[in-house]
Design an enzyme around this catalytic site. Structure first.
Site, PDB file in Angstrom:
ATOM      1  N   SER A  14       0.836  -1.196   0.000  1.00  0.00           N
ATOM      2  CA  SER A  14       0.000   0.000   0.000  1.00  0.00           C
ATOM      3  C   SER A  14       0.874   1.250   0.000  1.00  0.00           C
ATOM      4  CB  SER A  14      -0.908   0.028   1.228  1.00  0.00           C
ATOM      5  OG  SER A  14      -1.596   1.267   1.332  1.00  0.00           O
ATOM      6  N   TYR A  22      -2.896  -0.238   9.757  1.00  0.00           N
ATOM      7  CA  TYR A  22      -2.783  -0.633   8.357  1.00  0.00           C
ATOM      8  C   TYR A  22      -1.456  -0.173   7.767  1.00  0.00           C
ATOM      9  CZ  TYR A  22      -4.030  -1.122   3.422  1.00  0.00           C
ATOM     10  OH  TYR A  22      -4.053  -1.471   2.093  1.00  0.00           O
TER      11      TYR A  22
END
Length: 235
Positions: A135, A148
């Protein structure tokens, strides 16, 4: 080839992209068997061969069992796409420790389990490709994304280390940043078109293009240890 988290979203798109090239596609899921079955049916309709493999990737033993089942069915494992992931939103100062643990165990520790289990047959054959779905948040963080972003940042060190350790055995490992896509994982965090100013093209990438790029990268014989940002945000 095997895609973790292949029942929906980005994972499903990657499964279909490989199927369109005639691959035998293993579709991993944890709980959503009905959605995995839909992906499998689409894989077959797209020209590939599909099979379902259930595991909780937070369990090393379940992952090893999944890889053994894959090899029992198809004898060899050429490509693994580590896509399974989890996300929660919450400001760092109020972040629930249990949610933090679950995200880290799924995104980082789960990928660690998958790399360990997949590497064994690849090292024996001295050939294989592993793509890890990372990501952009790993580099730049994100408001409300502490767990995250931290889990995805950890993948950078994990993949680069594995690439160094296994490179002489012709195992290629790379990370892709797939960009924003309206999936269940993203939920309400998905920005609208008016809030994509950090994208040089002013738009998110198309899911099909991301999936095709993953296929292309998986087949490269001379590329490893790299991070591929698949949208137009500068890293």
């Amino acid at each position: 080839m095997l895609v973790t988290g292949g029942s929906r979203g980005i994972g499903r798109a990657i499964c279909l992209a490989f199927a369109q090239e005639g691959w035998r596609v293993g579709i991993h899921y944890r709980e959503r068997r009905e959605e995995a079955e839909l992906t499998c049916a689409a894989v077959v309709s797209s020209g590939g061969e599909g099979a379902l493999f259930q595991a909780d990737i937070r369990s090393a033993e379940q992952v090893r069992t999944m890889i053994r089942a894959f090899l029992d069915r198809w004898d060899r494992l050429d490509v693994v796409v580590c896509n399974a992931g989890q996300a929660v939103s919450g400001l760092l100062i109020r972040h629930d420790p249990e949610q933090w643990r679950q995200v880290i165990e799924t995104n980082l520790t789960g990928t660690f389990h998958c790399l360990q289990a997949a590497a064994a047959p690849m090292l024996r054959r001295r050939d294989g490709s592993i793509i890890v779905v990372g990501s952009y948040a790993a580099d730049c963080g994100g408001t409300g994304q502490a767990a995250y972003a931290a889990s995805k940042a950890g993948l950078l060190g994990l993949v680069r280390t594995a690439a160094r350790e296994w490179g002489r055995s012709n195992i290629r490992l790379n990370i892709v940043y797939p960009g924003w896509h309206q999936t269940e994982l993203v939920g309400s965090a998905m920005p609208d078109a008016a809030h994509l100013d950090d994208h040089l093209l002013g738009r998110s990438p198309r899911l099909e293009e991301v999936a095709r790029t993953v296929v292309h990268l998986a087949l490269r014989q001379d590329v490893s240890g790299q991070i591929w940002n698949l949208d137009s945000r500068p890293v």
